[in-house]
Design an enzyme around this catalytic site. Structure first.
Site, mmCIF file in Angstrom:
data_model
loop_
_atom_site.group_PDB
_atom_site.id
_atom_site.type_symbol
_atom_site.label_atom_id
_atom_site.label_comp_id
_atom_site.label_asym_id
_atom_site.label_seq_id
_atom_site.Cartn_x
_atom_site.Cartn_y
_atom_site.Cartn_z
ATOM 1 N N SER A 248 0.837 -1.195 0.000
ATOM 2 C CA SER A 248 0.000 0.000 0.000
ATOM 3 C C SER A 248 0.875 1.249 0.000
ATOM 4 O O SER A 248 1.618 1.485 -0.939
ATOM 5 C CB SER A 248 -0.978 -0.034 1.181
ATOM 6 O OG SER A 248 -2.097 0.777 0.905
ATOM 7 N N LYS B 176 -22.886 17.148 8.655
ATOM 8 C CA LYS B 176 -21.822 17.696 9.499
ATOM 9 C C LYS B 176 -21.189 16.633 10.385
ATOM 10 O O LYS B 176 -19.987 16.675 10.666
ATOM 11 C CB LYS B 176 -22.377 18.842 10.356
ATOM 12 C CG LYS B 176 -21.328 19.537 11.225
ATOM 13 C CD LYS B 176 -20.217 20.133 10.377
ATOM 14 C CE LYS B 176 -19.180 20.816 11.252
ATOM 15 N NZ LYS B 176 -18.038 21.291 10.441
#
Length: 324
Positions: A129, A181
């Site tokens: 990765s 939010k």
């Protein structure tokens, strides 16, 4: 009396007293040490170990720079020395945060452009990765026969405590200015629309990763399809997939770096350290003795004990390396 002696001992250890410090720390300058060879031309060995992060760590007595800071410090020093003709980057990492991995990727590109030095990556136990992401600028990639690499993709990790809180009869009251939010909040289940948004962010970051792989490695569509599963592979398969250039060892990487830089077989192999080690060699990844004893640069490798400390966020990380 005992309290006074303990305080004096602490002052000595931290270097706050008038006596000399027992251990070197990361405030001391990097110095060059020769591992082998002679002459003016130099091949520098830099180690990148553990979870890639731009956050430092600390113990009771001292602080340690992040892996990003430590590697960039060595690159900057090498860029200022025209005798450094090549760098060998030893990568032993399952990856890390998206941003930290991308920072190192860019810093390596900038170093090559500024210094015109060659860059050879040698992969150790794991270079998956983000560990592979930072390897992409290399002119040549060598992996040990037992190296695990690949995992070319993105993972978004976050806690979900909603079910446990419900069992305890505990809740969290939130006032928010927009419906999204508090997306990703661990205190409630995510909605289908939030999952879609997070997946979109993850996919966009994965596209960047795969695009860079295609740019640097020039893989075929069939190879990229295989890469896109984000699976890990051993070195032999990575070679067939076009992810690396050679299966070998550190001495093979050193020979390639010297050859690409136009240096002789007996040219200097050097490291930057803050401590002098007797009988030093390329397998020593520590920059100073405090780092060696604390494992600060390792950030939990090889067992990734530091993995639970990773915050919610997007990672170029093979989490399988941290299963415990």
């Amino acid at each position: 009396m005992k309290r006074w002696m303990a305080m004096m001992g602490l002052l000595v250890l931290t270097g706050c007293g008038p006596t000399m410090k027992i251990f070197t720390d990361n405030t001391e300058p990097l110095r060059e040490f020769t591992l082998e060879g002679k002459g003016d031309g130099r091949v520098l060995v830099i180690s990148l170990d553990g979870v890639i992060s731009n956050q430092g760590s600390a113990t009771l007595l001292r602080q340690f720079p992040s892996p990003v800071q430590e590697v960039v410090s060595q690159l900057d020093l090498a860029a200022s020395d025209p005798r450094v003709k090549a760098v060998i980057l030893k990568v032993n990492s399952p990856g890390g945060t998206v941003t930290a991995s991308d920072i190192l990727y860019k810093e390596l590109l900038d170093f090559k452009k500024k210094s015109r030095a060659k860059l050879v990556v040698v992969m150790m136990d794991v270079a998956a990765s983000g560990g592979y992401y930072v390897s992409l600028p290399a002119d040549h990639i060598v992996a040990h026969p037992t190296t695990i690499t690949g995992s070319i993709g993105v993972i978004f990790s976050r806690l979900n405590m909603a079910e446990g809180m419900e069992k305890l009869g505990v809740g969290v009251v939130v006032n928010k200015s927009g419906k999204d939010k508090d997306m990703g909040s661990p205190f409630r289940p995510s909605t289908a629309s939030e999952d879609k948004l997070f997946q979109g962010l993850t996919d966009d970051m994965a596209v960047r990763f795969k695009t860079l792989v295609q740019t640097h490695r020039r893989l075929s569509d069939e190879q990229m399809k295989d890469v896109g599963t984000a699976r890990v592979v051993l070195a032999d398969e990575a070679l067939k997939m076009g992810l690396i250039d050679e299966v070998g060892y550190i001495d093979d990487a050193a020979a390639k770096a010297r050859s690409m830089a136009g240096l002789g077989a007996s040219s200097r192999l050097v490291v930057y350290r803050r401590s002098n080690y007797k009988n030093d060699n390329v397998y020593n990844s520590a920059v100073n003795r405090a780092t060696a004893s604390s494992g600060a640069m390792l950030s939990g490798m090889p067992g990734l004990e530091g993995l639970p400390q990773l915050r919610t966020g997007f990672y170029y990380l093979w989490t399988g390396a941290g299963a415990n």
